[in-house]
Motif scaffolding. Structure first.
Motif, short mmCIF file in Angstrom:
data_model
loop_
_atom_site.label_atom_id
_atom_site.label_comp_id
_atom_site.label_asym_id
_atom_site.label_seq_id
_atom_site.Cartn_x
_atom_site.Cartn_y
_atom_site.Cartn_z
N LEU A 251 19.55 4.75 6.69
CA LEU A 251 20.15 5.13 7.97
C LEU A 251 19.18 5.88 8.87
O LEU A 251 19.23 5.73 10.10
N ALA A 252 18.34 6.72 8.29
CA ALA A 252 17.46 7.57 9.10
C ALA A 252 16.24 7.95 8.29
O ALA A 252 16.25 7.93 7.05
N LEU A 253 15.17 8.31 9.00
CA LEU A 253 13.91 8.68 8.36
C LEU A 253 13.29 9.88 9.06
O LEU A 253 13.50 10.10 10.26
N GLU A 254 12.50 10.62 8.29
CA GLU A 254 11.51 11.54 8.85
C GLU A 254 10.16 10.97 8.46
O GLU A 254 9.93 10.63 7.30
N VAL A 255 9.27 10.86 9.45
CA VAL A 255 7.98 10.22 9.23
C VAL A 255 6.87 11.07 9.86
O VAL A 255 7.04 11.57 10.98
N VAL A 256 5.76 11.21 9.15
CA VAL A 256 4.56 11.82 9.73
C VAL A 256 3.68 10.69 10.23
O VAL A 256 3.30 9.79 9.47
N THR A 257 3.36 10.73 11.50
CA THR A 257 2.59 9.66 12.13
C THR A 257 1.10 9.83 11.87
O THR A 257 0.65 10.83 11.29
N ALA A 258 0.32 8.86 12.33
CA ALA A 258 -1.13 8.90 12.14
C ALA A 258 -1.77 10.07 12.87
O ALA A 258 -2.91 10.45 12.55
N ARG A 259 -1.09 10.65 13.83
CA ARG A 259 -1.61 11.84 14.53
C ARG A 259 -1.14 13.14 13.88
O ARG A 259 -1.45 14.22 14.37
N VAL B 111 5.51 14.89 13.39
CA VAL B 111 6.73 14.58 12.66
C VAL B 111 7.73 13.96 13.62
O VAL B 111 8.05 14.54 14.67
N VAL B 112 8.21 12.78 13.31
CA VAL B 112 9.24 12.13 14.12
C VAL B 112 10.44 11.81 13.24
O VAL B 112 10.30 11.60 12.03
N ARG B 113 11.61 11.82 13.85
CA ARG B 113 12.84 11.45 13.15
C ARG B 113 13.42 10.21 13.81
O ARG B 113 13.46 10.11 15.04
N THR B 114 13.85 9.29 12.99
CA THR B 114 14.45 8.05 13.49
C THR B 114 15.85 7.93 12.92
O THR B 114 16.09 8.26 11.76
N GLY B 115 16.79 7.49 13.72
CA GLY B 115 18.15 7.25 13.25
C GLY B 115 18.93 8.53 13.04
O GLY B 115 18.44 9.65 13.24
N THR B 116 20.20 8.38 12.64
CA THR B 116 21.10 9.49 12.37
C THR B 116 21.96 9.13 11.16
O THR B 116 21.85 8.04 10.61
N ALA C 119 21.40 3.15 20.53
CA ALA C 119 20.56 4.00 21.36
C ALA C 119 19.08 3.70 21.13
O ALA C 119 18.53 4.05 20.09
N GLY C 120 18.46 3.04 22.10
CA GLY C 120 17.01 2.84 22.05
C GLY C 120 16.54 1.84 21.01
O GLY C 120 17.33 1.13 20.39
N TYR C 121 15.22 1.80 20.85
CA TYR C 121 14.62 0.90 19.87
C TYR C 121 15.01 1.34 18.47
O TYR C 121 15.17 2.53 18.18
N ASP C 122 15.12 0.39 17.57
CA ASP C 122 15.49 0.68 16.19
C ASP C 122 14.23 1.03 15.40
O ASP C 122 13.67 0.21 14.68
N LEU C 123 13.78 2.27 15.55
CA LEU C 123 12.54 2.70 14.91
C LEU C 123 12.69 2.79 13.39
O LEU C 123 11.72 2.63 12.66
N THR C 124 13.91 3.06 12.93
CA THR C 124 14.12 3.12 11.48
C THR C 124 13.74 1.80 10.84
O THR C 124 13.00 1.74 9.86
N ARG C 125 14.24 0.69 11.41
CA ARG C 125 13.92 -0.62 10.86
C ARG C 125 12.43 -0.93 10.99
O ARG C 125 11.88 -1.70 10.20
N LEU C 126 11.76 -0.35 11.98
CA LEU C 126 10.32 -0.58 12.14
C LEU C 126 9.56 -0.02 10.94
O LEU C 126 8.64 -0.65 10.42
#
Length: 475
Positions: A180-188, A191-196, A203-210
């Motif tokens: 359903l949701a993720l916390e991800v550390v990017t290459a920079r 910390v980003v959170r995707t989904g709920t 709402a917006g692009y489906d970054l979780t599925r990405l």
């Protein structure tokens, strides 16, 4: 049928990037005992369950214990443009974690806490190092469970990164449907959170599925929010034997097309049943076999089982045997999950070239039978198991690792199998992922335009190509 023409083994391209002494010193200063340059530790983190054996290990290993640790490690590596390779338990099969461009292995196995259980909403949030068995042990008191079962006791971060599947997918779906949701550390190092935790969103692009299925090439997963399911009121398992693979597969096709809500349906060919018998001390009938499981109410389970038994009888199915107690079911499923080890131990010193594909259910029999005929024609030992309820199956070709001829023959069989699946509107991998081994097949399946789009996304999120470089499409 003639044996396939052997082809050259697909050897991964190794282009080691410099790992400056200044970076190693900075990592050692920041992480202390959580940092290791010991050869044994590096070698452990430089191999997985794939057949690749010649890639050098990473330059060092960092053992992260928090999201902040992951951030700091990634930021330091980004400063020096050095690769970062996320590591869970090392159970991947396609070379996902091999350091083909050198760099640092980032082990998240110590990030193994279940952070929150929201039983009322049927959700749970975990750190990436939590394994599927650990999760189910921690949530069982709530009357819930997590169904995705790839066989190995894999970490949930790794299962998310490879879009894992398994024996329960025919009823409960894959990681794609259950994250359903993720916390991800990017290459920079951000910390980003995707989904709920909400059941749906537009709402917006489906970054979780990405990120689900990105194989560590876009970021490091540090938290995962998952769906949970009520434990079924009743569970029953059964085995049924068939004289031919076609009979077994046609039984499955009819079960699925009639909408029977079967929870698991696994194919084990007669040869592999024999290997399992000897390894697990069982006495299963050594014919092609379906291993099935039914979930629901007692009446529902009984109705499903009766329907399936009638269907199997129409296709020469015989020897229906039931496993109703938890101990009997566990014994059967443990034997199924140990099929790989049963096969490898049947030929001491061998390696398994393992592959999987997935095709539309209507093409499953054709794909399987042609692939079996090709393998039989070579005389090479193999094992065959399949999550056939969703059209997914696995071959493992057992080879002498020192025989270039056997390795090439196994790769040729793999190539023909995957090409056949793609020609049938299937995929080069139902659940193992692309890693190193199937990069060329991804181009065949998706087309150069789609692969170039993936490269564009990768470059936008990881312009210095430090996140598990050299995987998926080789860039």
């Amino acid at each position: 049928m003639n044996a396939p023409t052997p082809i050259a083994h697909v050897t991964p391209e190794v282009h080691l990037r410099e790992v400056p002494a200044a970076l190693l010193a900075a990592l050692k200063d920041r992480f202390g005992a959580q940092f290791s340059e010991a050869l044994a530790v590096r070698e452990q983190h430089g191999r997985d369950e794939s057949a690749f054996t010649t890639v050098p290990p990473p330059a060092a290993v960092v053992f992260a214990e928090s999201t902040t640790d992951v951030q700091d490690a990634v930021k330091l590596c980004a400063q020096y443009k050095v690769p970062v390779i996320p590591f869970g338990v090392g159970s991947s099969l396609e070379g996902h974690l091999l350091a083909v461009q050198g760099g640092i292995s980032l082990d998240v196995g110590r990030m193994n806490k279940v952070l929150s259980i929201n039983a009322e909403d049927l959700t749970v949030t975990v750190q990436p190092g939590v394994t599927r068995k650990q999760l189910n042990e921690e949530v069982k008191s709530t009357g819930l469970f997590f169904p995705i079962d790839p066989g190995a006791d894999a970490s949930l971060g790794g299962m998310t990164a490879t879009r894992a599947s398994g024996t329960n997918a025919v009823r409960y779906g894959t990681m794609r449907e259950n994250v359903l949701a993720l916390e991800v550390v990017t290459a920079r190092g951000e910390v980003v959170r995707t989904g709920t935790r909400a059941k749906k969103s537009s709402a917006g692009y489906d970054l979780t599925r990405l990120f689900v299925g990105s194989e560590g090439t876009l970021g490091v997963i540090t938290e995962v929010t998952l769906r949970l399911y009520p434990l079924p009121e009743a569970v029953s398992a059964a085995t049924c034997s068939f004289p031919t693979i076609a009979d077994a597969v046609n039984t499955v096709i009819q079960i699925i097309q009639l909408g029977v809500p079967i929870a698991r349906v696994e194919l084990i060919d007669a040869n592999t049943v024999g290997l399992v018998n000897r390894h697990s001390k069982l006495n299963l009938r050594e014919q092609h076999m379906l291993l099935m499981e039914f979930h629901g109410s007692p009446a529902g389970v009984r109705e499903q089982a009766e329907t399936v038994q009638d269907i199997a009888s129409e296709h020469q199915g015989a020897g229906f045997e039931w496993a109703d107690t938890p101990e009997e079911r566990t014994r059967l499923w443990t034997a199924r999950h140990n099929a790989y080890f049963a096969a490898v131990q049947s030929k001491p010193g061998c390696r398994a070239i393992s592959t999987d594909t997935c095709v539309p259910i209507s093409r499953l029999a054709d794909c399987l039978l042609d692939s079996v005929a090709e393998a039989d024609a070579t005389g090479i030992p193999y094992f065959l198991v399949g999550h056939v309820g969703d059209g997914n199956f696995h071959f493992g070709y057992l080879i002498d690792p020192d025989s270039a001829e056997e390795r090439a023959t196994a790769e040729a069989l793999n190539h023909q199998l995957v090409a056949r699946a793609i020609a049938m509107d299937g995929t080069c991998s139902g659940e193992h992922g692309v890693g190193l081994h199937k990069m060329g097949f991804l181009r065949d399946e998706a087309g150069e335009g789609a692969v170039q789009m993936m490269r564009t996304i990768k470059h936008a999120l990881d312009p210095d190509n430090i996140m598990n470089p050299g995987k998926v499409f080789g860039a």
